[in-house]
Design a protein around this motif. Structure first.
Motif, PDB file in Angstrom:
ATOM      1  N   ARG A 109       4.175   5.116 -35.605  1.00  0.00           N
ATOM      2  CA  ARG A 109       5.205   5.877 -34.895  1.00  0.00           C
ATOM      3  C   ARG A 109       4.931   7.379 -34.969  1.00  0.00           C
ATOM      4  O   ARG A 109       5.145   8.110 -33.998  1.00  0.00           O
ATOM      5  CB  ARG A 109       6.583   5.548 -35.467  1.00  0.00           C
ATOM      6  N   GLN A 110       4.455   7.831 -36.121  1.00  0.00           N
ATOM      7  CA  GLN A 110       4.143   9.258 -36.246  1.00  0.00           C
ATOM      8  C   GLN A 110       2.941   9.636 -35.384  1.00  0.00           C
ATOM      9  O   GLN A 110       2.912  10.734 -34.816  1.00  0.00           O
ATOM     10  CB  GLN A 110       3.893   9.602 -37.714  1.00  0.00           C
ATOM     11  N   LEU A 111       1.969   8.745 -35.266  1.00  0.00           N
ATOM     12  CA  LEU A 111       0.831   9.005 -34.377  1.00  0.00           C
ATOM     13  C   LEU A 111       1.305   9.161 -32.942  1.00  0.00           C
ATOM     14  O   LEU A 111       0.908  10.107 -32.238  1.00  0.00           O
ATOM     15  CB  LEU A 111      -0.188   7.871 -34.466  1.00  0.00           C
ATOM     16  N   GLU A 112       2.150   8.252 -32.492  1.00  0.00           N
ATOM     17  CA  GLU A 112       2.652   8.318 -31.119  1.00  0.00           C
ATOM     18  C   GLU A 112       3.460   9.594 -30.898  1.00  0.00           C
ATOM     19  O   GLU A 112       3.330  10.255 -29.861  1.00  0.00           O
ATOM     20  CB  GLU A 112       3.518   7.091 -30.820  1.00  0.00           C
ATOM     21  N   ALA A 113       4.299   9.936 -31.856  1.00  0.00           N
ATOM     22  CA  ALA A 113       5.116  11.143 -31.716  1.00  0.00           C
ATOM     23  C   ALA A 113       4.241  12.387 -31.663  1.00  0.00           C
ATOM     24  O   ALA A 113       4.483  13.306 -30.866  1.00  0.00           O
ATOM     25  CB  ALA A 113       6.114  11.238 -32.868  1.00  0.00           C
ATOM     26  N   ALA A 114       3.208  12.444 -32.502  1.00  0.00           N
ATOM     27  CA  ALA A 114       2.331  13.615 -32.517  1.00  0.00           C
ATOM     28  C   ALA A 114       1.567  13.753 -31.210  1.00  0.00           C
ATOM     29  O   ALA A 114       1.369  14.863 -30.712  1.00  0.00           O
ATOM     30  CB  ALA A 114       1.355  13.519 -33.690  1.00  0.00           C
TER      31      ALA A 114
END
Length: 271
Positions: free
Chosen positions: A217-222
């Motif tokens: 999820r953090q990868l997608e958000a970044a």
């Protein structure tokens, strides 16, 4: 031949994860030489980690007389979690945090993960050549991905601190960039080390599953925070950056070469 196989098994997990994170950014990939330097810096981080553990933390633990579960918690959250993640955090700040190469939020993940995986790979070499093939396979699916996930969490918050926050939110992101990886690392090591309670050891699998979902999820958000939506036929480039002259993506908030804000929203966020 067996030594070559062990070497390959020790190196492969960290390199494979780093390559995935590198190719995950389809637009502005980071210079390989800078990533390589960051990876090597992560290996060098092992020196102050070992020094602090042997010269400072181990005498403190002995003086406190910690035994049993308290000794395990000290090792998990202080000797490993706090010490290792602090020096990784410091390593990112010293090597690339202010570099023009860190020109979008996703870059924070790439560089923090590269440094974390450099540390994990050196650590992996030691454990694999000591423990053999069983250790190599176990660490390939647990310890090395764990370090990568700690790096993703750290890099996600450092990317937000570097580009997309006001002063108060930037300070909060800095705190989270260290506190979250320390908590993740400590929780992982607590379960991995406390093997006298079998149930705790088997909680590692769901814990890693949680870390994987959170990291994804953090990868997608970044990625979303780093790039504007692409045109249907691919990314469109507009005017050159007023600072460095590099053509920038239409709608970009930041120059992806030198990192200066290009839109009013970015200027307000950084004020």
């Amino acid at each position: 031949m067996a030594y070559l196989k062990l070497l390959a098994l020790a190196l492969a997990p960290g390199v494979a994860i780093l390559l995935y994170l590198y190719f995950r950014d389809p637009h502005e990939r980071e210079p390989p030489r800078v990533i390589a330097r960051t990876f090597l810096a992560g290996a060098l981080v092992a020196v102050p980690v070992l020094a602090v553990n042997f010269l400072v933390l181990e005498p403190i633990r002995a003086r406190l007389g910690l035994t049993g579960v308290w000794a395990v918690m000290w090792q998990a959250f202080v000797s490993a979690g706090l010490t290792e993640e602090f020096f990784k955090f410091a390593g990112v700040l010293v090597t690339v945090y202010r570099s023009p190469n860190l020109s979008e939020p996703y870059d924070g993940i790439v560089y923090a993960s590269a440094l974390s995986l450099g540390f994990a790979t050196l650590e992996n070499l030691v454990f694999v050549f000591t423990g053999g093939f069983a250790t190599a396979w176990a660490r390939a699916f647990l310890a090395v991905p764990g370090h990568a996930l700690f790096g993703i969490a750290m890099g996600y918050y450092l990317g937000r601190a570097r580009f997309a926050t006001a002063v108060r939110a930037r300070l909060r992101a800095w705190v989270l960039a260290l506190a979250v990886p320390v908590a993740m690392h400590g929780a992982y090591d607590l379960l991995a080390l406390h093997t006298d309670v079998e149930a705790l050891f088997y909680l590692l699998v769901p814990l890693m599953g949680f870390f994987f979902v959170r990291g994804a999820r953090q990868l997608e958000a970044a990625v979303r925070e780093s790039r504007p939506p692409s045109e249907p036929d691919g990314p469109a480039f507009g005017d050159p950056c007023p600072a460095c002259g590099t053509p920038v993506l239409t709608g970009a908030y930041y120059c992806h070469r030198c990192g200066i804000p290009l839109r009013k929203e970015a200027l307000l966020e950084r004020s």
